[in-house]
Scaffold this motif. Sequence first.
Motif, PDB file in Angstrom:
ATOM      1  N   MET A   1       0.848  -1.178   0.000  1.00 44.61           N
ATOM      2  CA  MET A   1       0.000   0.000   0.000  1.00 44.61           C
ATOM      3  C   MET A   1       0.890   1.236   0.000  1.00 44.61           C
ATOM      4  SD  MET A   1      -2.790   1.276   2.807  1.00 44.61           S
ATOM      5  CE  MET A   1      -4.314   1.024   1.928  1.00 44.61           C
TER       6      MET A   1
ATOM      7  N   SER B   1       2.339   4.518   1.170  1.00 46.75           N
ATOM      8  CA  SER B   1       2.430   5.029   2.536  1.00 46.75           C
ATOM      9  C   SER B   1       1.636   6.315   2.730  1.00 46.75           C
ATOM     10  CB  SER B   1       3.886   5.232   2.932  1.00 46.75           C
ATOM     11  OG  SER B   1       4.519   6.170   2.085  1.00 46.75           O
TER      12      SER B   1
ATOM     13  N   ALA C   1      -1.963   5.155   3.196  1.00 46.08           N
ATOM     14  CA  ALA C   1      -2.125   4.525   4.510  1.00 46.08           C
ATOM     15  C   ALA C   1      -2.171   5.573   5.615  1.00 46.08           C
ATOM     16  CB  ALA C   1      -0.988   3.536   4.767  1.00 46.08           C
TER      17      ALA C   1
ATOM     18  N   GLY D   1      -4.880  -0.211   8.816  1.00 50.69           N
ATOM     19  CA  GLY D   1      -4.114   0.892   8.247  1.00 50.69           C
ATOM     20  C   GLY D   1      -2.712   0.985   8.823  1.00 50.69           C
TER      21      GLY D   1
ATOM     22  N   ALA E   1      -0.693  -1.867   7.416  1.00 50.58           N
ATOM     23  CA  ALA E   1      -0.284  -1.611   6.034  1.00 50.58           C
ATOM     24  C   ALA E   1       0.895  -0.642   5.983  1.00 50.58           C
ATOM     25  CB  ALA E   1      -1.456  -1.053   5.229  1.00 50.58           C
ATOM     26  N   LEU E   2       0.843   0.391   6.801  1.00 45.56           N
ATOM     27  CA  LEU E   2       1.944   1.355   6.855  1.00 45.56           C
ATOM     28  C   LEU E   2       3.208   0.669   7.370  1.00 45.56           C
ATOM     29  CD1 LEU E   2       2.753   4.289   6.420  1.00 45.56           C
ATOM     30  CD2 LEU E   2       1.921   4.796   8.708  1.00 45.56           C
TER      31      LEU E   2
END
Length: 69
Positions: A1, A3, A6, A42, A45-46
Amino acid sequence: MDSNVALAEVRQLLQSKDALGLWKRDYDCNEAVRILVDLADGVAALDHSLSLGGYLPREWEWARTAGRL
């Protein structure tokens, strides 16, 4: 993802949490759980992106620029 995406999603979820009014006795528990799960996704993902050598979100890049406060 990405950044940047995110980080934007994480910040939006934090605003949603603030707007939910958790201090009230009758807040929507289902909505609070949804926000919590989405926030965790989230952040994950980051973390995943950064752990694989991804780039910092644009709004965090200033911290890498020498001499900026």
